[in-house]
Motif scaffolding. Sequence first.
Motif, short mmCIF file in Angstrom:
data_model
loop_
_atom_site.label_atom_id
_atom_site.label_comp_id
_atom_site.label_asym_id
_atom_site.label_seq_id
_atom_site.Cartn_x
_atom_site.Cartn_y
_atom_site.Cartn_z
N THR A 81 0.83 -1.21 0.00
CA THR A 81 0.00 0.00 0.00
C THR A 81 0.86 1.25 0.00
O THR A 81 1.94 1.29 0.58
CB THR A 81 -0.93 0.04 1.23
OG1 THR A 81 -0.14 0.00 2.40
CG2 THR A 81 -1.91 -1.10 1.22
N ASP A 82 0.36 2.26 -0.69
CA ASP A 82 0.93 3.60 -0.65
C ASP A 82 -0.21 4.49 -0.17
O ASP A 82 -1.07 4.90 -0.95
CB ASP A 82 1.43 4.04 -2.02
CG ASP A 82 2.04 5.43 -2.01
OD1 ASP A 82 1.85 6.18 -1.03
OD2 ASP A 82 2.72 5.79 -3.00
N GLU A 83 -0.25 4.72 1.14
CA GLU A 83 -1.35 5.46 1.77
C GLU A 83 -1.47 6.88 1.20
O GLU A 83 -2.57 7.35 0.95
CB GLU A 83 -1.14 5.54 3.28
CG GLU A 83 -1.17 4.20 3.98
CD GLU A 83 -2.56 3.73 4.33
OE1 GLU A 83 -3.48 4.55 4.36
OE2 GLU A 83 -2.71 2.52 4.53
N ALA A 84 -0.33 7.56 0.99
CA ALA A 84 -0.36 8.94 0.55
C ALA A 84 -1.01 9.10 -0.83
O ALA A 84 -1.73 10.06 -1.08
CB ALA A 84 1.05 9.51 0.53
N ALA A 85 -0.77 8.14 -1.71
CA ALA A 85 -1.31 8.22 -3.07
C ALA A 85 -2.59 7.40 -3.24
O ALA A 85 -3.17 7.41 -4.32
CB ALA A 85 -0.26 7.76 -4.06
N ALA A 86 -3.03 6.69 -2.21
CA ALA A 86 -4.20 5.80 -2.28
C ALA A 86 -4.04 4.82 -3.43
O ALA A 86 -4.89 4.71 -4.31
CB ALA A 86 -5.48 6.60 -2.39
N GLU A 87 -2.92 4.09 -3.40
CA GLU A 87 -2.60 3.13 -4.46
C GLU A 87 -2.04 1.85 -3.87
O GLU A 87 -1.56 1.83 -2.74
CB GLU A 87 -1.54 3.70 -5.40
CG GLU A 87 -1.94 4.90 -6.19
CD GLU A 87 -0.83 5.46 -7.04
OE1 GLU A 87 -1.15 5.99 -8.10
OE2 GLU A 87 0.35 5.38 -6.65
N LEU A 88 -2.11 0.79 -4.66
CA LEU A 88 -1.38 -0.43 -4.39
C LEU A 88 -0.26 -0.49 -5.41
O LEU A 88 -0.50 -0.41 -6.61
CB LEU A 88 -2.29 -1.66 -4.53
CG LEU A 88 -3.40 -1.80 -3.52
CD1 LEU A 88 -4.23 -3.05 -3.81
CD2 LEU A 88 -2.85 -1.86 -2.10
N VAL A 89 0.97 -0.60 -4.92
CA VAL A 89 2.14 -0.57 -5.79
C VAL A 89 2.74 -1.96 -5.89
O VAL A 89 2.95 -2.63 -4.88
CB VAL A 89 3.18 0.44 -5.25
CG1 VAL A 89 4.41 0.49 -6.15
CG2 VAL A 89 2.56 1.82 -5.12
N CYS A 90 3.03 -2.37 -7.12
CA CYS A 90 3.62 -3.69 -7.37
C CYS A 90 5.06 -3.72 -6.87
O CYS A 90 5.84 -2.82 -7.14
CB CYS A 90 3.58 -3.99 -8.87
SG CYS A 90 4.38 -5.54 -9.30
N THR A 91 5.39 -4.79 -6.15
CA THR A 91 6.76 -4.97 -5.67
C THR A 91 7.53 -5.91 -6.59
O THR A 91 8.67 -6.24 -6.32
CB THR A 91 6.78 -5.54 -4.24
OG1 THR A 91 6.11 -6.80 -4.22
CG2 THR A 91 6.11 -4.58 -3.27
N GLY A 92 6.90 -6.33 -7.68
CA GLY A 92 7.53 -7.22 -8.65
C GLY A 92 8.29 -6.44 -9.71
O GLY A 92 8.73 -5.31 -9.49
N SER A 93 8.39 -7.03 -10.88
CA SER A 93 9.23 -6.47 -11.93
C SER A 93 8.66 -5.24 -12.63
O SER A 93 9.42 -4.42 -13.14
CB SER A 93 9.52 -7.55 -12.98
OG SER A 93 8.31 -8.01 -13.56
N CYS A 94 7.33 -5.07 -12.64
CA CYS A 94 6.78 -3.95 -13.43
C CYS A 94 6.67 -2.64 -12.65
O CYS A 94 6.77 -1.57 -13.23
CB CYS A 94 5.43 -4.34 -14.03
SG CYS A 94 4.06 -4.44 -12.87
N GLY A 95 6.39 -2.71 -11.34
CA GLY A 95 6.29 -1.50 -10.53
C GLY A 95 5.04 -0.68 -10.76
O GLY A 95 4.97 0.48 -10.34
N TYR A 96 4.03 -1.23 -11.40
CA TYR A 96 2.79 -0.50 -11.65
C TYR A 96 2.11 -0.12 -10.34
O TYR A 96 2.23 -0.82 -9.34
CB TYR A 96 1.82 -1.33 -12.48
CG TYR A 96 2.11 -1.40 -13.96
CD1 TYR A 96 3.31 -0.95 -14.50
CD2 TYR A 96 1.19 -1.95 -14.83
CE1 TYR A 96 3.57 -1.03 -15.86
CE2 TYR A 96 1.44 -2.04 -16.19
CZ TYR A 96 2.63 -1.58 -16.69
OH TYR A 96 2.88 -1.65 -18.04
N ALA A 97 1.37 0.99 -10.37
CA ALA A 97 0.62 1.45 -9.20
C ALA A 97 -0.86 1.45 -9.58
O ALA A 97 -1.26 2.09 -10.55
CB ALA A 97 1.07 2.83 -8.78
#
Length: 60
Positions: free
Chosen positions: A24-40
């Motif tokens: 989780t990225d609370e500040a941006a209200a996103e779920l961020v990928c910890t894998g190879s792509c890094g998409y949010a």
Amino acid sequence: MTLKLDSWLLEILACPNCGGGLRTDEAAAELVCTGSCGYAYPVRDDIPVLLVDEARTPAP
């Protein structure tokens, strides 16, 4: 804004693009990928929107 996602849900969710874990990225209200792509992926009304078309790509 505080994301109201259960910890058990975060344990089973995976990035639809690469299959990596999500954090989780609370500040941006996103779920961020910890894998190879890094998409949010956005979280709207405490519901993760896990669509690649809706994802924000990482900065180069």
